[in-house]
Design a protein around this motif. Sequence first.
Motif, PDB file in Angstrom:
ATOM      1  N   MET A  11       1.820  10.102   4.519  1.00 29.90           N
ATOM      2  CA  MET A  11       2.902  11.020   5.114  1.00 29.90           C
ATOM      3  C   MET A  11       2.487  12.698   4.730  1.00 29.90           C
ATOM      4  O   MET A  11       3.125  13.364   5.403  1.00 29.90           O
ATOM      5  N   THR A  12       1.960  12.849   3.633  1.00 29.96           N
ATOM      6  CA  THR A  12       1.701  14.273   3.542  1.00 29.96           C
ATOM      7  C   THR A  12       0.577  14.800   4.559  1.00 29.96           C
ATOM      8  O   THR A  12       0.932  15.890   5.215  1.00 29.96           O
ATOM      9  N   THR A  13      -0.449  14.167   5.148  1.00 28.81           N
ATOM     10  CA  THR A  13      -0.928  14.398   6.303  1.00 28.81           C
ATOM     11  C   THR A  13      -0.241  14.570   7.282  1.00 28.81           C
ATOM     12  O   THR A  13      -0.587  15.611   8.045  1.00 28.81           O
ATOM     13  N   GLN A  14       0.587  13.646   7.608  1.00 24.34           N
ATOM     14  CA  GLN A  14       1.409  13.685   8.929  1.00 24.34           C
ATOM     15  C   GLN A  14       2.410  14.895   8.809  1.00 24.34           C
ATOM     16  O   GLN A  14       2.660  15.515   9.995  1.00 24.34           O
ATOM     17  N   PHE A  15       3.012  15.159   7.858  1.00 25.15           N
ATOM     18  CA  PHE A  15       3.676  16.510   7.462  1.00 25.15           C
ATOM     19  C   PHE A  15       2.926  17.805   8.103  1.00 25.15           C
ATOM     20  O   PHE A  15       3.562  18.630   8.678  1.00 25.15           O
ATOM     21  N   ALA A  16       1.912  17.718   7.335  1.00 25.84           N
ATOM     22  CA  ALA A  16       0.933  18.980   7.658  1.00 25.84           C
ATOM     23  C   ALA A  16       0.474  18.925   9.413  1.00 25.84           C
ATOM     24  O   ALA A  16       0.747  19.836   9.786  1.00 25.84           O
ATOM     25  N   TYR A  50       0.993  -1.332   0.075  1.00 21.95           N
ATOM     26  CA  TYR A  50       0.142   0.058   0.024  1.00 21.95           C
ATOM     27  C   TYR A  50       0.894   1.361  -0.048  1.00 21.95           C
ATOM     28  O   TYR A  50       0.813   2.193   0.966  1.00 21.95           O
ATOM     29  N   ARG A  51       1.576   1.545  -1.152  1.00 23.86           N
ATOM     30  CA  ARG A  51       2.715   2.645  -0.981  1.00 23.86           C
ATOM     31  C   ARG A  51       1.815   3.857  -1.372  1.00 23.86           C
ATOM     32  O   ARG A  51       2.220   4.929  -0.758  1.00 23.86           O
ATOM     33  N   THR A  52       0.593   3.794  -2.177  1.00 26.21           N
ATOM     34  CA  THR A  52       0.031   5.233  -2.187  1.00 26.21           C
ATOM     35  C   THR A  52      -0.812   5.574  -0.994  1.00 26.21           C
ATOM     36  O   THR A  52      -0.539   6.769  -0.838  1.00 26.21           O
ATOM     37  N   ALA A  53      -1.123   4.612  -0.214  1.00 26.53           N
ATOM     38  CA  ALA A  53      -1.800   5.012   0.936  1.00 26.53           C
ATOM     39  C   ALA A  53      -0.741   5.458   1.815  1.00 26.53           C
ATOM     40  O   ALA A  53      -0.856   6.667   2.532  1.00 26.53           O
ATOM     41  N   ALA A  54       0.463   5.142   1.782  1.00 32.85           N
ATOM     42  CA  ALA A  54       1.379   5.624   2.635  1.00 32.85           C
ATOM     43  C   ALA A  54       2.053   7.045   2.229  1.00 32.85           C
ATOM     44  O   ALA A  54       2.230   7.791   3.172  1.00 32.85           O
ATOM     45  N   LYS A  83       3.703  -0.576   7.907  1.00 36.45           N
ATOM     46  CA  LYS A  83       3.438   0.745   7.909  1.00 36.45           C
ATOM     47  C   LYS A  83       4.482   1.732   8.346  1.00 36.45           C
ATOM     48  O   LYS A  83       4.742   2.846   7.716  1.00 36.45           O
ATOM     49  N   VAL A  84       5.365   1.610   9.377  1.00 35.67           N
ATOM     50  CA  VAL A  84       6.373   2.107   9.826  1.00 35.67           C
ATOM     51  C   VAL A  84       7.384   2.149   8.807  1.00 35.67           C
ATOM     52  O   VAL A  84       7.985   3.108   8.381  1.00 35.67           O
ATOM     53  N   ALA A  85       7.859   1.014   8.054  1.00 38.40           N
ATOM     54  CA  ALA A  85       8.834   0.833   7.194  1.00 38.40           C
ATOM     55  C   ALA A  85       8.611   1.933   5.818  1.00 38.40           C
ATOM     56  O   ALA A  85       9.531   2.305   5.325  1.00 38.40           O
TER      57      ALA A  85
END
Length: 267
Positions: free
Chosen positions: A26-31, A18-22, A115-117
Amino acid sequence: MKKYLSFFRLRFSMGLQYRTAAIAGMTTQFAWGIMEILVFRAFFAADPAAFPMSFEATASYIWLQQAFLAIFAAWLLEPEIFDCIVDGNVAYELCRPIRIYDMWFARSMASRLSKVALRCFPIIAVALLLPRPYGICLPPSSRHFVLFLITLALSFLVSVAFYMWIYVLTFYTISPMGLRIMVASVVEFFSGGGIPLPFFPEKVRRVLELLPFASMQNVPLRVYSGSMSDAQMKSAIALQVFWLTVLVVLGRAMCRTAERRVTLQGG
């Protein structure tokens, strides 16, 4: 042991797909991380001396929290396990020559680690490039970094062991939704997910640090930032080992009891 390693490998490989979901995550987590840091920056600008942690340590805490969010997050539970219990398909698991608790434990570990990886390294890399004091600062010493890795591994195991209780308690409920919502709120607050525990009033903080929630993410993130003394780190590691033992032993006992008493309806 080999069969549980097989469950782990299969779940981990599945999670890496699930790379697209990752990327979206990540975009959400950066924000979210930038928003949190700017909020704390406003408070620190008012009176830096009033806070128990430096702003640099707080920024490192937030970025590491985002990088390893999949380890701690109470809302990242396995929907397949809940569906298996609610739909009655757990009957097929009971027929297999396996221990359900150990199988679910291995699956939960693999799901979170996958998910962490996918997310932790890009987040840490970008946070290291941010100008001080908004990015991740290096730990005070190599010893702190080693202790961070140890406490991070223990916090991961404590988190999985605690969330195993949620799966087992689902045997005794009609729907797991209420339990999941309640647990997500409690864990987020008491583990330092929203506000780091050092920012709580001292009397409240002392109580919270004794609970299993503090062993989930509060300890490794504070060890890395250097906001804990040697005595506090030793005490925190001992508490992590204690809660891991208690949660696993009691969780297995609860699971065995639930397996013996489970009732399935339908054909």
